[in-house]
Design an enzyme around this catalytic site. Structure first.
Site, PDB file in Angstrom:
ATOM      1  N   SER A  20     -15.805 -58.657  48.852  1.00 14.90           N
ATOM      2  CA  SER A  20     -16.508 -58.258  47.634  1.00 14.90           C
ATOM      3  C   SER A  20     -16.356 -59.271  46.488  1.00 14.90           C
ATOM      4  CB  SER A  20     -15.999 -56.876  47.252  1.00 14.90           C
ATOM      5  OG  SER A  20     -16.659 -56.375  46.142  1.00 14.90           O
ATOM      6  N   PRO A  39      -1.543 -46.587  38.959  1.00 11.68           N
ATOM      7  CA  PRO A  39      -1.252 -47.740  39.807  1.00 11.68           C
ATOM      8  C   PRO A  39      -2.546 -48.199  40.470  1.00 11.68           C
ATOM      9  CG  PRO A  39      -0.600 -45.702  40.914  1.00 11.68           C
ATOM     10  CD  PRO A  39      -1.113 -45.302  39.553  1.00 11.68           C
ATOM     11  N   SER A  40      -2.751 -49.508  40.559  1.00 13.38           N
ATOM     12  CA  SER A  40      -3.939 -50.030  41.232  1.00 13.38           C
ATOM     13  C   SER A  40      -3.879 -49.693  42.719  1.00 13.38           C
ATOM     14  CB  SER A  40      -3.999 -51.546  41.055  1.00 13.38           C
ATOM     15  OG  SER A  40      -4.812 -52.109  42.058  1.00 13.38           O
ATOM     16  N   ALA A  96     -17.606 -47.204  36.150  1.00 12.57           N
ATOM     17  CA  ALA A  96     -17.927 -48.091  35.034  1.00 12.57           C
ATOM     18  C   ALA A  96     -18.131 -49.526  35.527  1.00 12.57           C
ATOM     19  CB  ALA A  96     -16.807 -48.038  33.997  1.00 12.57           C
TER      20      ALA A  96
HETATM   21  C1  16G Z   1     -12.106 -50.643  45.194  1.00 13.48           C
HETATM   22  C2  16G Z   1     -13.048 -49.476  45.230  1.00 13.48           C
HETATM   23  C3  16G Z   1     -13.697 -49.267  43.884  1.00 13.48           C
HETATM   24  C4  16G Z   1     -12.631 -49.096  42.825  1.00 13.48           C
HETATM   25  C5  16G Z   1     -11.650 -50.241  42.872  1.00 13.48           C
HETATM   26  C6  16G Z   1     -10.465 -49.911  41.981  1.00 13.48           C
HETATM   27  C7  16G Z   1     -14.427 -48.796  47.101  1.00 13.48           C
HETATM   28  C8  16G Z   1     -15.463 -49.221  48.092  1.00 13.48           C
HETATM   29  N1  16G Z   1     -14.083 -49.711  46.222  1.00 13.48           N
HETATM   30  O1  16G Z   1     -12.790 -51.828  44.931  1.00 13.48           O
HETATM   31  O2  16G Z   1     -14.476 -48.119  43.953  1.00 13.48           O
HETATM   32  O3  16G Z   1     -13.207 -49.046  41.547  1.00 13.48           O
HETATM   33  O4  16G Z   1     -11.162 -50.397  44.195  1.00 13.48           O
HETATM   34  O5  16G Z   1      -9.495 -50.894  42.094  1.00 13.48           O
HETATM   35  O6  16G Z   1     -13.941 -47.670  47.120  1.00 13.48           O
HETATM   36  P1  16G Z   1      -8.022 -50.646  41.576  1.00 13.48           P
HETATM   37  O7  16G Z   1      -7.451 -49.464  42.312  1.00 13.48           O
HETATM   38  O8  16G Z   1      -7.327 -51.928  41.856  1.00 13.48           O
HETATM   39  O9  16G Z   1      -8.137 -50.382  40.107  1.00 13.48           O
HETATM   40 MG    MG Z   2     -18.434 -55.139  46.113  1.00 12.95          MG
END
Ligand code: 16G
Ligand code: MG
Length: 550
Positions: free
Chosen positions: A68, A504-505, A379
């Site tokens: 991605s 947490p991410s 967002a």
């Molecule tokens: C991934 C998720 C996306 C989410 C992001 C948050 C899918 C296909 N993709 O890219 O929806 O916004 O993670 O990232 O589910 P984070 O947990 O690191 O904040």
């Molecule tokens: Mg993507």
């Protein structure tokens, strides 16, 4: 009952040994890490995809090789279930187990356990369709994946280089072929044809909008957008930028939807191109996220993110549903996450039901399925609109009582074809936005003025162990570490329209802090202070406090 083909599995698995000291995890977006470390993961995902298909009676499973919006050295892989949706959660655990088996024998052992526990009938056929984005590590990783298919006897179809949403579309199109729910012709051309013909019907007789600038993130979206542009002809002129898919290091570099959203800036490559008032949008590296933007007449940058798209689209669909005389029968609802700007939530909640769920497409998707028409957007620009099967049926069979109702109904039916309902799709969403802008005669400026974003700030805090942070209430409140939420609440109270949360991410080893308030300075200040609290609580690395927070 057929047995596992042990000999083939052993022979091929030995060609793809697991690196000894690495742990892989199937997270929110599948496996995603440095591409150079993913050979064994790909092989094993190939085998797993075959088993998933056998488990589902030979239905076609999708496999997408992409990372991605991540930088070019990363790569990733995710599985797509037969209806074009994300892999069922219980299988994420199987994927992680298989990927971490230390040796070929351990891998085969784990496979046998899975076959037994999940009651997989190995005599069933296995069918998979797979694709990759434009990353340089893609071809070698796909070769490893294909070895996995070979090892378990998958009948595999290579969809070559295409976007994530096209792959999701293909999975659904293949599995519905010849049924009453046929989704479209099962090819990239079928996808282009379906979207572009619905778009042309929707804008027929309307004044064509000025050309749209599309930042393709130097990724696979560039190829798809170029094809789509041919299909669209004069109905919508696209001017494609950042299409350098073969230039090393260019992918997602200072461009693309994630760059625009996180830095809240125009990609530098478009600075001399975008004229004040002109619309532009950015795709991410696999074309499943979309962010719009424009410059005002003073040259100031304005971003139209997933929240703004949700507001525009949801209000339009509600209008059409009422116009078709179905206002009483069809409930339109919106799904957001805690990252949705407070001003967007207010705008939407004044008009229709709004639900907040945890981050990650699968949560939004499932919540949106509970509405007759569910609009979901993160967002960050990932989102789509889901029409329930009953609603689709109703739209196709309802007898309108006036010509106006008939027109509105026709538009809704065309929207069900324009929108890629399997997953967020930058190109399909872009056409959807363009339709609404044409109907409303909006430029970016009018669209932007639906509501005014509260200034906000997202920061990362690097902590030794992000797993001590646990949340509730759709990630809006912390339950652990104990006492931290109370301290955040006290801080937030001091800011007008202040809101902040910590989670947490799911994709990086960090904790994220989001804050919003009535002014930029206040939002920054609140984010900074909450990050400080998190930092102190988690015992972060003091050399990195506090400048890196902002
Ligand atoms: C991934 C998720 C996306 C989410 C992001 C948050 C899918 C296909 N993709 O890219 O929806 O916004 O993670 O990232 O589910 P984070 O947990 O690191 O904040
Ligand atoms: Mg993507």
């Amino acid at each position: 009952m057929a047995e596992l083909p042990l000999e083939a599995l052993r022979k091929l698995s030995d060609l793809h040994p697991k690196p000894a000291n690495l742990h892989f995890q199937y997270g929110t977006a599948g496996f995603r890490t440095l591409g150079s470390t993913m050979d064994s993961v790909m092989f094993r995902v190939g085998v797993l995809a075959g088993l998933r298909s056998k488990k589902l009676d030979g239905k076609t499973i999708g496999v997408m090789v992409t990372a991605s919006h991540n930088p070019e050295p990363d790569n990733g892989v995710k599985l797509v279930d037969p209806r074009g949706e994300m892999l069922e959660a219980s299988w994420e655990v199987h994927a992680t187990t298989l990927a971490n088996a230390p040796t070929t024998e351990a891998f085969i052992e784990a496979l046998s356990t899975l076959v037994k526990n999940a009651k997989i009938d190995l005599s069933k056929p296995a069918r998979v369709v797979y694709a990759r984005d434009t990353r340089p590590s893609g071809p070698a990783l796909v070769a490893a994946l294909e070895d996995g298919f070979k090892a378990i006897g998958v009948s595999a179809r290579n969809a070559e280089v295409t976007t994530t949403p096209v792959l999701h579309y293909l999975v659904k199109a293949i599995n519905t072929k010849g049924t009453k729910d046929e989704y479209g012709e099962d090819s990239e051309e079928g996808y282009m044809e379906k979207l572009s013909s619905a778009f042309k019907k929707l804008v027929a007789g309307k004044v064509s909008p000025p050309p749209l600038i599309v930042d393709c993130a130097n990724g696979v979206g560039a190829r798809a957008a170029a094809k789509l542009s041919d299909y669209l002809g004069d109905s919508l002129k696209l001017i494609l930028h950042n299409t350098a898919t073969t230039t090393p290091g260019a992918l997602n570099n200072a461009c693309g939807a994630d760059f625009v959203k996180t830095s809240q800036k125009i990609p530098p490559s478009l600075v001399s191109i975008l004229k004040p008032g002109q619309r532009a949008c950015s795709l991410d590296g696999d074309a499943d996220r979309l962010i719009y933007f424009y410059l005002d007449d003073r040259g100031l940058f304005h971003m139209l993110d997933g929240d703004k798209i949700a507001a525009l689209v949801a209000a339009f669909i509600v209008e059409l549903v009422k116009g078709a005389g179905l206002g009483e029968e069809i409930q339109v609802g919106v799904v957001q996450t805690a990252y949705a700007n407070g001003a967007s939530t207010k705008y939407l909640a004044d008009r229709l039901p709004v639900t907040c769920v945890s981050t990650g497409v699968k949560h939004l998707h499932h919540a949106a399925e509970r509405y007759d028409i569910g609009v979901y957007f993160e967002a960050n620009g990932h989102g789509t609109v889901l029409f329930s099967p009953e609603t689709t049926e109703k739209l196709n069979t309802h007898q309108p009582s006036t010509p106006a109702q008939s027109t509105a109904l026709g538009h809704l039916v065309n929207l069900t074809r324009l929108i890629n309902q399997t997953v967020g799709d930058a190109l399909s969403d872009m056409l959807l936005v363009e339709v609404v802008l044409v109907y409303k005669s909006y430029s970016g400026i009018e669209w932007d003025s639906l509501y005014h974003d509260l200034p906000n700030r997202l920061v990362k805090v690097v902590v030794p162990d992000r797993n001590i942070f646990k949340t509730e209430d759709a990630e809006r409140r912390l339950i652990s570490p104990p006492g931290l939420q109370q301290k955040i609440d006290e801080l937030v109270r001091r800011y007008e329209f202040g809101r902040a949360f910590v989670r947490p991410s799911g994709t990086e080893d960090v904790v994220r802090v989001y804050a919003e308030a009535t002014s930029r300075a206040q939002a920054d200040d609140l984010a900074y202070r909450v990050a400080g609290l998190v930092y102190d609580e988690a015992g972060g690395d003091t050399s990195r406090r506090p400048a890196e927070f902002l």
